[in-house]
Motif scaffolding. Structure first.
Motif, PDB file in Angstrom:
ATOM      1  N   GLY A 190       0.818  -1.214   0.000  1.00  0.00           N
ATOM      2  CA  GLY A 190       0.000   0.000   0.000  1.00  0.00           C
ATOM      3  C   GLY A 190       0.846   1.256   0.000  1.00  0.00           C
ATOM      4  O   GLY A 190       0.538   2.234  -0.695  1.00  0.00           O
ATOM      5  N   LEU A 191       1.941   1.237   0.748  1.00  0.00           N
ATOM      6  CA  LEU A 191       2.828   2.400   0.803  1.00  0.00           C
ATOM      7  C   LEU A 191       3.506   2.635  -0.550  1.00  0.00           C
ATOM      8  O   LEU A 191       3.593   3.775  -1.020  1.00  0.00           O
ATOM      9  CB  LEU A 191       3.879   2.207   1.893  1.00  0.00           C
ATOM     10  N   ILE A 192       3.959   1.576  -1.190  1.00  0.00           N
ATOM     11  CA  ILE A 192       4.567   1.708  -2.521  1.00  0.00           C
ATOM     12  C   ILE A 192       3.557   2.276  -3.507  1.00  0.00           C
ATOM     13  O   ILE A 192       3.878   3.153  -4.321  1.00  0.00           O
ATOM     14  CB  ILE A 192       5.121   0.346  -2.996  1.00  0.00           C
ATOM     15  N   THR A 193       2.316   1.810  -3.433  1.00  0.00           N
ATOM     16  CA  THR A 193       1.275   2.319  -4.326  1.00  0.00           C
ATOM     17  C   THR A 193       0.973   3.783  -4.037  1.00  0.00           C
ATOM     18  O   THR A 193       0.798   4.577  -4.965  1.00  0.00           O
ATOM     19  CB  THR A 193      -0.002   1.466  -4.206  1.00  0.00           C
ATOM     20  N   CYS A 194       0.919   4.163  -2.763  1.00  0.00           N
ATOM     21  CA  CYS A 194       0.704   5.578  -2.404  1.00  0.00           C
ATOM     22  C   CYS A 194       1.820   6.454  -2.967  1.00  0.00           C
ATOM     23  O   CYS A 194       1.558   7.526  -3.524  1.00  0.00           O
ATOM     24  CB  CYS A 194       0.631   5.748  -0.883  1.00  0.00           C
ATOM     25  N   LEU A 195       3.061   6.011  -2.837  1.00  0.00           N
ATOM     26  CA  LEU A 195       4.184   6.779  -3.368  1.00  0.00           C
ATOM     27  C   LEU A 195       4.116   6.898  -4.887  1.00  0.00           C
ATOM     28  O   LEU A 195       4.400   7.963  -5.453  1.00  0.00           O
ATOM     29  CB  LEU A 195       5.508   6.141  -2.937  1.00  0.00           C
ATOM     30  N   ALA A 196       3.708   5.838  -5.553  1.00  0.00           N
ATOM     31  CA  ALA A 196       3.555   5.886  -7.012  1.00  0.00           C
ATOM     32  C   ALA A 196       2.457   6.868  -7.405  1.00  0.00           C
ATOM     33  O   ALA A 196       2.595   7.594  -8.403  1.00  0.00           O
ATOM     34  CB  ALA A 196       3.253   4.489  -7.561  1.00  0.00           C
ATOM     35  N   LEU A 197       1.372   6.907  -6.646  1.00  0.00           N
ATOM     36  CA  LEU A 197       0.292   7.854  -6.929  1.00  0.00           C
ATOM     37  C   LEU A 197       0.768   9.289  -6.760  1.00  0.00           C
ATOM     38  O   LEU A 197       0.456  10.161  -7.580  1.00  0.00           O
ATOM     39  CB  LEU A 197      -0.907   7.583  -6.016  1.00  0.00           C
ATOM     40  N   VAL A 198       1.542   9.548  -5.708  1.00  0.00           N
ATOM     41  CA  VAL A 198       2.061  10.901  -5.474  1.00  0.00           C
ATOM     42  C   VAL A 198       3.010  11.296  -6.603  1.00  0.00           C
ATOM     43  O   VAL A 198       2.935  12.407  -7.131  1.00  0.00           O
ATOM     44  CB  VAL A 198       2.756  10.986  -4.095  1.00  0.00           C
ATOM     45  N   ARG A 199       3.898  10.386  -6.992  1.00  0.00           N
ATOM     46  CA  ARG A 199       4.817  10.679  -8.096  1.00  0.00           C
ATOM     47  C   ARG A 199       4.061  10.946  -9.385  1.00  0.00           C
ATOM     48  O   ARG A 199       4.409  11.842 -10.145  1.00  0.00           O
ATOM     49  CB  ARG A 199       5.787   9.517  -8.291  1.00  0.00           C
ATOM     50  N   GLY A 200       3.027  10.166  -9.645  1.00  0.00           N
ATOM     51  CA  GLY A 200       2.224  10.366 -10.859  1.00  0.00           C
ATOM     52  C   GLY A 200       1.523  11.717 -10.863  1.00  0.00           C
ATOM     53  O   GLY A 200       1.449  12.387 -11.891  1.00  0.00           O
ATOM     54  N   ARG A 201       1.018  12.133  -9.715  1.00  0.00           N
ATOM     55  CA  ARG A 201       0.349  13.435  -9.628  1.00  0.00           C
ATOM     56  C   ARG A 201       1.342  14.576  -9.827  1.00  0.00           C
ATOM     57  O   ARG A 201       1.037  15.562 -10.477  1.00  0.00           O
ATOM     58  CB  ARG A 201      -0.366  13.583  -8.292  1.00  0.00           C
ATOM     59  N   ARG A 202       2.545  14.427  -9.251  1.00  0.00           N
ATOM     60  CA  ARG A 202       3.569  15.463  -9.433  1.00  0.00           C
ATOM     61  C   ARG A 202       4.002  15.546 -10.900  1.00  0.00           C
ATOM     62  O   ARG A 202       4.195  16.630 -11.430  1.00  0.00           O
ATOM     63  CB  ARG A 202       4.774  15.183  -8.551  1.00  0.00           C
ATOM     64  N   ARG A 203       4.160  14.396 -11.529  1.00  0.00           N
ATOM     65  CA  ARG A 203       4.546  14.357 -12.933  1.00  0.00           C
ATOM     66  C   ARG A 203       3.471  15.011 -13.795  1.00  0.00           C
ATOM     67  O   ARG A 203       3.766  15.779 -14.698  1.00  0.00           O
ATOM     68  CB  ARG A 203       4.767  12.910 -13.356  1.00  0.00           C
TER      69      ARG A 203
END
Length: 130
Positions: free
Chosen positions: A69-82
């Motif tokens: 879940g934490l890895i997925t949350c980090l991927a979501l944050v990176r995607g939003r920043r991108r």
């Protein structure tokens, strides 16, 4: 202390089941941040309770659940920043306002079977025939 740990375990279990229910009923998306965050928190809480009780298979499983879940949350944050960075490079629209929405169209003819569609009023016709 045992009561606090047990209560935290129950909070984690309820959170996990509530998140699953919300995804299963379509109110949340499986890839949403709130669902993934609920998985992280519930995995940590239930994993801590399992570790405190020495139930290591459950503790490890919940820890892995929280890490996923934490890895997925980090991927979501990176995607939003991108995406935010890509949107900043895009040219400004000519008209600033609310986004366009698809026009809703009304059906031109009533739908349904003979029981749901209304028949024309016959009383006026009957008066003319008399």
């Amino acid at each position: 202390m045992h009561t606090v740990v047990t209560a935290l375990g129950w909070v984690g279990a309820v959170l996990c089941l509530a998140a699953y229910l919300l995804v299963s009923t379509g109110r949340w998306q499986a890839g949403s941040g709130r669902y993934q965050l609920a998985n992280v928190v519930s995995g940590l809480l239930m994993g801590a309770v399992a570790a405190a009780g020495g139930v290591w298979p459950s503790a490890v499983t919940n820890a892995v659940w929280a890490v996923v879940g934490l890895i997925t949350c980090l991927a979501l944050v990176r995607g939003r920043r991108r995406k935010a960075g890509a949107d900043a490079d895009a040219p400004e629209p000519a008209i600033v306002g609310l986004p366009r929405r698809a026009a809703l169209t009304q059906p031109t003819a009533p739908k349904g079977n003979d029981w749901t569609t209304r028949a024309p009023d016959r009383r006026a016709h009957d008066v003319d025939a008399a």
